[in-house]
Design a protein around this motif. Structure first.
Motif, short mmCIF file in Angstrom:
data_model
loop_
_atom_site.label_atom_id
_atom_site.label_comp_id
_atom_site.label_asym_id
_atom_site.label_seq_id
_atom_site.Cartn_x
_atom_site.Cartn_y
_atom_site.Cartn_z
N GLU A 278 42.69 45.99 25.92
CA GLU A 278 42.81 44.91 26.89
C GLU A 278 44.26 44.77 27.31
OE1 GLU A 278 40.39 43.30 28.23
OE2 GLU A 278 38.77 44.05 26.94
N PRO A 279 44.56 44.96 28.60
CA PRO A 279 45.96 44.98 29.00
C PRO A 279 46.68 43.64 28.84
CG PRO A 279 44.50 45.39 30.88
CD PRO A 279 43.63 45.28 29.69
N GLU A 280 45.95 42.51 28.94
CA GLU A 280 46.63 41.21 28.94
C GLU A 280 47.38 40.96 27.64
OE1 GLU A 280 43.49 41.64 29.92
OE2 GLU A 280 43.78 41.36 32.08
N GLY A 281 46.68 41.09 26.51
CA GLY A 281 47.32 40.85 25.23
C GLY A 281 48.44 41.83 24.96
N PHE A 282 48.24 43.06 25.40
CA PHE A 282 49.25 44.10 25.20
C PHE A 282 50.54 43.77 25.97
CE2 PHE A 282 50.86 48.36 26.64
CZ PHE A 282 51.43 48.71 25.42
N VAL A 283 50.38 43.37 27.23
CA VAL A 283 51.54 43.04 28.05
C VAL A 283 52.24 41.78 27.50
CG1 VAL A 283 52.30 42.28 30.32
CG2 VAL A 283 50.73 44.19 30.11
N LYS A 305 40.26 56.87 22.40
CA LYS A 305 41.44 57.72 22.17
C LYS A 305 42.31 57.90 23.41
CE LYS A 305 39.56 58.39 18.12
NZ LYS A 305 40.07 57.70 16.95
N ASP A 306 42.56 59.17 23.80
CA ASP A 306 43.39 59.40 24.99
C ASP A 306 42.73 58.87 26.26
OD1 ASP A 306 41.46 61.34 24.58
OD2 ASP A 306 42.61 62.95 25.54
N GLY A 307 41.40 58.77 26.26
CA GLY A 307 40.71 58.17 27.39
C GLY A 307 41.13 56.72 27.58
N ALA A 308 41.32 56.01 26.46
CA ALA A 308 41.78 54.62 26.51
C ALA A 308 43.23 54.55 26.97
CB ALA A 308 41.62 53.96 25.15
N LEU A 309 44.03 55.55 26.56
CA LEU A 309 45.43 55.60 26.99
C LEU A 309 45.50 55.71 28.52
CD1 LEU A 309 48.13 57.92 25.36
CD2 LEU A 309 47.96 57.62 27.81
N PHE A 310 44.74 56.64 29.09
CA PHE A 310 44.76 56.83 30.55
C PHE A 310 44.24 55.58 31.26
CE2 PHE A 310 44.23 61.46 29.26
CZ PHE A 310 45.57 61.76 29.43
N GLN A 311 43.22 54.96 30.69
CA GLN A 311 42.67 53.73 31.28
C GLN A 311 43.71 52.62 31.29
OE1 GLN A 311 39.46 53.16 32.72
NE2 GLN A 311 40.69 51.42 33.40
N LEU A 312 44.43 52.50 30.16
CA LEU A 312 45.46 51.46 30.09
C LEU A 312 46.54 51.69 31.14
CD1 LEU A 312 46.73 48.99 28.68
CD2 LEU A 312 47.82 50.57 27.07
N MET A 313 46.96 52.94 31.30
CA MET A 313 47.97 53.24 32.32
C MET A 313 47.45 52.86 33.70
SD MET A 313 50.81 54.34 30.97
CE MET A 313 51.71 55.08 32.33
N ASP A 315 45.26 50.49 34.31
CA ASP A 315 45.24 49.03 34.37
C ASP A 315 46.63 48.46 34.64
OD1 ASP A 315 42.54 49.10 33.87
OD2 ASP A 315 42.73 48.69 31.72
N LEU A 316 47.66 49.14 34.09
CA LEU A 316 49.02 48.61 34.21
C LEU A 316 49.65 48.92 35.57
CD1 LEU A 316 50.49 49.54 30.68
CD2 LEU A 316 49.62 47.32 31.44
N ARG A 317 49.06 49.87 36.28
CA ARG A 317 49.70 50.39 37.48
C ARG A 317 49.97 49.31 38.53
NH1 ARG A 317 47.42 55.90 39.53
NH2 ARG A 317 45.49 54.74 39.25
N GLN A 318 49.07 48.33 38.61
CA GLN A 318 49.19 47.31 39.66
C GLN A 318 50.29 46.30 39.39
OE1 GLN A 318 47.07 48.21 41.81
NE2 GLN A 318 45.60 49.35 40.58
N ARG A 319 50.72 46.21 38.14
CA ARG A 319 51.57 45.08 37.77
C ARG A 319 53.00 45.23 38.31
NH1 ARG A 319 49.74 41.89 33.41
NH2 ARG A 319 51.92 41.26 33.34
#
Length: 339
Positions: A278-283, A305-313, A315-319
């Motif tokens: 979840e990007p919110e808690g991470f950020v 795994k790496d699939g979650a890594l790419f998904q997180l990136m 998710d973060l792209r818009q910020r």
DNA sequence: ACCTGTCAAGTCTGG
DNA sequence: CCAGACTTGACAGGT
């Protein structure tokens, strides 16, 4: 703050590349021809190491420079049925190939021995097998030709009804190990027993860096906030780690701090790992430490795994506070939202 | 090709 | 004191 992401052991993107293939002890014991059975184990180990090479190449292709090796690279290594078996010498070329790739690309790698490696134990036999397990992990890193920047991360262990005594026992038993092993260790806060401030105190006492797991800290909080603990956690990295050939990061003063990030799975069991982050808690965590931290390495511990890594990136792209550097690295700058 | 149950480990809980 | 839960990826054996 420069942030690098990594993942654990296996890929959900690259198919048929398990670095953890094994043979059960039961089926090994059933095989009549012991020599043939051992050759089969060695074959599996060579396959696991080869798949590790494939995953490293995949990592490089996607700019991923943080990776945790599987602890099951050599099946049944250390098992009582195979006390006379020492496969590392045979596999040195395979390990060396891995180390060469790691060093050539400035990757940061390590192990996370299983929860059965527990140095707080009151049992003599458990302590013996735990130390032997750490020594095997260190020998594998040595066989790769990697320096002390490549670490083995473990937990403090159980409390056995008396956390204070267990902590003291951990310290005593930890300090009884060889320098070579102790310099390869990092300690992580636990989701059930030793929380972040308790783990940090022990890290300071025995002189090793602390890996903060932000999910464990939420499930098993210490009463002190991350902002309060973080300066001391940072100091364990500057004081108790060295940058050497296995590390491609900039700057003196030890390795960059490493943390573990995961999200709780939906449902009753808050401790288990969700498929994605979840990007919110991470950020929120990034924001709390960005002012004190020039660079940060983050192990993504998610089912995908790496699939979650790419998904997180993605998710973060818009910020607006995140600037993407490459496929697994970005910079984070805490800034006020525009009105 | 797929499905279900079993395997490993140490600790902790419930009975 | 003993059985079962916990955890996780992969084996093992069945269809």
């Amino acid at each position: 703050m420069k942030v690098r992401l990594g993942y654990v052991a296996m890929s959900t993107v690259v198919q048929n590349a398990s670095p953890s293939k094994t043979m059960t002890a039961t089926s090994f014991a059933k095989l009549a021809d012991r020599d043939a059975a051992i050759r089969k184990l060695e074959r599996i180990a060579a396959d696991n190491l080869h798949n590790t090479v494939r995953l490293l190449r995949h990592n490089i292709a996607h700019d991923i420079r943080l990776y945790r090796f599987s602890s099951k690279l050599i099946p049944l290594f250390g098992h009582p049925l195979l006390e006379d078996w020492d496969p590392i010498a045979e596999l040195v070329p395979n390990f060396a190939e891995i180390g060469e790739i790691v060093r050539a690309h400035g990757m940061r790698v390590g192990f996370h021995p299983d929860h059965f490696t527990v140095l707080s134990t009151p049992r003599e036999d458990v302590l013996r097998t735990s130390v032997a397990d750490l020594e095997r992990h260190v020998r594998m890193l040595d066989a790769m030709g990697l320096g002390e920047a490549a670490k083995c991360n473990i937990h403090i262990g159980g409390t056995y009804g008396d956390k204070e005594a267990a902590g003291q026992r951990f310290v005593r038993q930890f300090l009884a190990m060889s320098d070579a092993v102790r310099r390869r260790i990092t300690l992580e806060n636990d989701d059930k027993t030793f929380n972040a401030s308790e783990t940090l105190a022990i890290c300071e006492q025995v002189g090793v860096p602390m890996v903060l797991d932000i999910h464990h800290d939420q499930v098993n909080p210490s009463g002190e906030t991350v902002e309060e603990l973080w300066p001391r956690i940072l100091r364990t990295w500057t004081d108790f780690s060295v940058v050497d050939g296995a590390d491609g990061m900039d700057g003196a003063g030890g390795l960059p701090p490493k943390i573990h990030a995961s999200s709780p799975k939906e449902g009753n069991n808050v401790r288990s790992h969700a498929d994605y982050i979840e990007p919110e808690g991470f950020v929120e965590f990034l924001r709390s430490v960005a002012g004190m931290t020039p660079s940060l390495d983050v192990m993504i511990e998610a089912k995908m795994k790496d699939g979650a890594l790419f998904q997180l990136m993605d998710d973060l792209r818009q910020r607006s506070d995140v600037t993407r550097v490459d496929q697994a690295t970005f910079t984070y700058e805490a800034r006020e939202a525009t009105p």
